[in-house]
Design a protein around this motif. Structure first.
Motif, PDB file in Angstrom:
ATOM      1  N   PHE A  77       0.853  -1.184   0.000  1.00 13.66           N
ATOM      2  CA  PHE A  77       0.000   0.000   0.000  1.00 13.66           C
ATOM      3  C   PHE A  77       0.892   1.237   0.000  1.00 13.66           C
ATOM      4  N   GLY A  78       1.369   1.619  -1.183  1.00  5.93           N
ATOM      5  CA  GLY A  78       2.309   2.725  -1.320  1.00  5.93           C
ATOM      6  C   GLY A  78       1.799   4.041  -0.785  1.00  5.93           C
ATOM      7  N   HIS A  79       0.519   4.323  -0.989  1.00  4.51           N
ATOM      8  CA  HIS A  79      -0.049   5.591  -0.521  1.00  4.51           C
ATOM      9  C   HIS A  79      -0.498   5.510   0.936  1.00  4.51           C
ATOM     10  N   THR A 103      10.884   2.909  -4.444  1.00  7.95           N
ATOM     11  CA  THR A 103      12.267   2.685  -4.852  1.00  7.95           C
ATOM     12  C   THR A 103      12.294   2.481  -6.371  1.00  7.95           C
ATOM     13  N   PRO A 104      13.392   2.854  -7.019  1.00  8.36           N
ATOM     14  CA  PRO A 104      13.446   2.799  -8.487  1.00  8.36           C
ATOM     15  C   PRO A 104      13.046   1.431  -9.046  1.00  8.36           C
ATOM     16  N   GLY A 105      12.098   1.471  -9.996  1.00  6.45           N
ATOM     17  CA  GLY A 105      11.657   0.272 -10.692  1.00  6.45           C
ATOM     18  C   GLY A 105      10.572  -0.528  -9.996  1.00  6.45           C
ATOM     19  N   THR A 106      10.357  -0.282  -8.710  1.00  7.60           N
ATOM     20  CA  THR A 106       9.408  -1.112  -7.970  1.00  7.60           C
ATOM     21  C   THR A 106       7.972  -0.852  -8.377  1.00  7.60           C
TER      22      THR A 106
END
Length: 106
Positions: A40-42, A50-53
């Motif tokens: 749940f990124g937000h 993180t880059p690419g995730t």
């Protein structure tokens, strides 16, 4: 459909974590196999950024849609962001049933 159980993938903004968990519980108790998001990124899972995730997770979510009979969109307050809209369009192109938490005006 797996056995007599419909497979449903949840889609929507990860800012609605509580609603995801509530819908997952309800649909499971109704006899469905529910596939949800992994992070749940937000809502605090900072690993998403993180880059690419995020790109990997977005692609992985499309594979989850491939495995499902349909999707259930968590559209609290009518909100559907660009990632979710992309998932809805993908599901529709692939003949998946699309259901919504709240009524939509298209």
């Amino acid at each position: 459909m797996v056995g007599k159980y419909k497979v449903i993938t949840l889609c929507g903004s990860t800012r609605f974590k509580d609603e995801f968990l509530e819908v997952q519980k309800r649909l499971t108790l109704e006899g469905n196999i529910v596939i949800s998001v992994g992070l749940f990124g937000h809502s605090g899972d900072d690993e998403v950024w993180t880059p690419g995730t995020k790109e990997m997770l977005d692609n992985m979510h499309k594979r989850k849609i491939d495995m499902a009979d349909g999707i259930f969109v968590i559209n609290v307050g009518g909100y559907i962001g660009s990632s979710t809209r992309s998932e809805i369009e993908y599901a529709q192109r692939n003949g998946k049933e699309v259901q919504y938490l709240e009524d939509i005006n298209e």
